[in-house]
Design a protein around this motif. Structure first.
Motif, PDB file in Angstrom:
ATOM      1  N   TYR A  28       4.665  -6.647  -6.883  1.00  0.00           N
ATOM      2  CA  TYR A  28       4.013  -7.749  -7.590  1.00  0.00           C
ATOM      3  C   TYR A  28       3.881  -8.975  -6.689  1.00  0.00           C
ATOM      4  N   LEU A  29       4.850  -9.189  -5.823  1.00  0.00           N
ATOM      5  CA  LEU A  29       4.776 -10.332  -4.910  1.00  0.00           C
ATOM      6  C   LEU A  29       3.554 -10.237  -4.008  1.00  0.00           C
ATOM      7  N   ARG A  30       3.137  -9.032  -3.692  1.00  0.00           N
ATOM      8  CA  ARG A  30       1.957  -8.868  -2.832  1.00  0.00           C
ATOM      9  C   ARG A  30       0.683  -9.344  -3.518  1.00  0.00           C
ATOM     10  N   PHE A  58      10.280 -10.736 -12.322  1.00  0.00           N
ATOM     11  CA  PHE A  58      11.227  -9.947 -13.099  1.00  0.00           C
ATOM     12  C   PHE A  58      10.960 -10.026 -14.598  1.00  0.00           C
ATOM     13  N   ALA A  59      10.332 -11.113 -15.053  1.00  0.00           N
ATOM     14  CA  ALA A  59       9.984 -11.236 -16.465  1.00  0.00           C
ATOM     15  C   ALA A  59       8.784 -10.378 -16.838  1.00  0.00           C
ATOM     16  N   GLY A  60       8.101  -9.838 -15.826  1.00  0.00           N
ATOM     17  CA  GLY A  60       6.963  -8.975 -16.088  1.00  0.00           C
ATOM     18  C   GLY A  60       5.660  -9.708 -16.329  1.00  0.00           C
ATOM     19  N   ARG A  61       5.586 -10.978 -15.934  1.00  0.00           N
ATOM     20  CA  ARG A  61       4.350 -11.738 -16.185  1.00  0.00           C
ATOM     21  C   ARG A  61       3.141 -11.064 -15.526  1.00  0.00           C
ATOM     22  N   LEU A  62       3.314 -10.588 -14.296  1.00  0.00           N
ATOM     23  CA  LEU A  62       2.186 -10.003 -13.572  1.00  0.00           C
ATOM     24  C   LEU A  62       1.873  -8.591 -14.057  1.00  0.00           C
ATOM     25  N   GLU A  63       2.846  -7.924 -14.647  1.00  0.00           N
ATOM     26  CA  GLU A  63       2.578  -6.615 -15.227  1.00  0.00           C
ATOM     27  C   GLU A  63       1.918  -6.755 -16.597  1.00  0.00           C
ATOM     28  N   GLN A  64       2.369  -7.738 -17.365  1.00  0.00           N
ATOM     29  CA  GLN A  64       1.778  -7.973 -18.687  1.00  0.00           C
ATOM     30  C   GLN A  64       0.331  -8.447 -18.572  1.00  0.00           C
TER      31      GLN A  64
END
Length: 364
Positions: free
Chosen positions: A292-294, A184-190
């Motif tokens: 993102y969990l995937r 939810f913090a966007g670590r994997l998107e960032q």
């Protein structure tokens, strides 16, 4: 040969300070037992650095840079001594200052370590905190996997009297909530190339993917509207304002279907005063959390077959890695292997979990 991505050893000096399971000191014996079971490589690390998991109230994060440097020199030498049967993670405090993180980066660049190991929370604070921004930027630059391990004292453990529950329940839940906050913090998107490995089979995260997707687009505050949408049809926005981070309020010129704002926004109005402050949000991610969990890897250091089946459904066999958490746990090695071999997947996928996924991820 099987690769075990989750094991631990401890610096001999720590046995003079704290009570610890003896198996943590018997490195040669541990490797021999694993070799007999068909485990050719064990990746070890300390989730507390030069600290302990077995003493409540001990501040594992009050370690000097010199202590950690000495610890990693010992660990790197131990790996060299026992190669190729041993590999290791480098430990750091994700809330550490720039000097500590610079030292961690240099430790990784010096070689001898296949990844980083950090706790899923530090002193009751999860890694969605802005205080961990510098750590994740460093990890992304290094291009090495991060092994997410529960802390000695997970969030809420001070309210659990029975330490067995801290070990076997609280720590699993810390991994679960820790992963949720990272997504939810966007670590994997960032950091789209960031590779996370969650210990203890990811806790219960695979069982909660659907609820996380619901949290991403909570409908109950906006009368059924999707994320970012305005109020229910006919309600009208308070003061003509749109939802937090979302598109135009429902009914505005150029508006789409009622309640159809973009996924960056929060819930719409709930009556004349709107939802309470705690229900207002701004999404930091642009896709449902399950997406993102995937991308997350999980070990198999959990004897629950339903847990592994849920991970198979969410992440797939390609993101599962054999792990035992042994030592310190007295995990029956053949039972741990048999659990993977009994999963309803192909022989190639089983071998991937037991060996090939880890070799690819860690460059073994």
């Amino acid at each position: 040969m099987i690769v075990d991505v989750h094991g631990h050893i401890t610096h001999p000096e720590l046995f003079k300070r704290y009570p610890m399971p003896p198996a943590l000191a018997d490195i040669e014996g541990m490797l021999d037992r694993k070799s007999e079971a068909g485990i050719g490589v064990t990746i070890v690390g300390s989730p507390v650095g030069f600290g302990t998991m077995s003493k409540r109230g001990h501040d594992n994060y009050a370690q000097s840079a010199d202590e950690l440097k000495s610890f990693h020199e010992w660990l790197a030498e131990t790996v060299r001594k026992h190669a190729p049967r041993l590999a290791a993670y480098a430990y750091t405090n994700p809330f550490g200052d720039s000097a500590l993180l610079d030292q961690t980066a240099q430790t990784m660049r010096d070689g001898g370590f296949v990844g980083l190991i950090v706790n899923t929370s530090v002193g009751g604070e999860y890694l969605d905190s802005p205080r961990a921004d510098e750590f994740f930027a460093m990890a992304a630059e290094l291009g090495k996997p991060i092994f997410l391990h529960p802390p000695a004292e997970p969030v809420g453990s001070d309210s659990i009297e029975d330490f067995r529950l801290v070990e076997q329940v609280g720590r699993f839940m810390d991994v679960t909530v820790g992963l949720a906050t990272l997504v939810f913090a966007g670590r994997l998107e960032q950091h789209p190339d960031l590779e996370l490995v969650a210990a203890t089979a990811g806790g219960a995260i695979s069982l909660l993917a659907g609820r996380m997707d619901q949290a991403y687009q909570p409908r109950h505050w906006a009368g059924g509207g999707p994320p970012g949408g305005g109020p229910p049809p006919g309600a009208g926005p308070p003061g003509g304002a749109g939802p937090p981070g979302g598109g135009p309020p429902s009914g505005a010129p150029g508006d789409g279907p009622p309640g159809s704002g973009p996924p960056g926004g929060g819930p719409g109005a709930d009556g004349p005063s709107g939802p309470p402050p705690m229900a207002q949000y701004t999404n930091k991610i642009t896709q449902p959390p399950s997406t993102y969990l995937r991308r997350v890897y999980v070990d198999t250091a959990n004897s629950s077959v339903p847990n592994h089946l849920a991970n198979l459904e969410l992440m797939g066999a390609g993101h599962m890695l054999f792990g035992t958490d042994s030592p310190p746990l007295a995990t029956p090695l053949q039972d741990a292997i048999a659990t993977v071999e009994g999963l309803p997947i192909s022989a190639a996928e089983k071998q991937g979990i037991l060996e090939h996924n880890a070799r690819r991820l860690f460059g073994l």
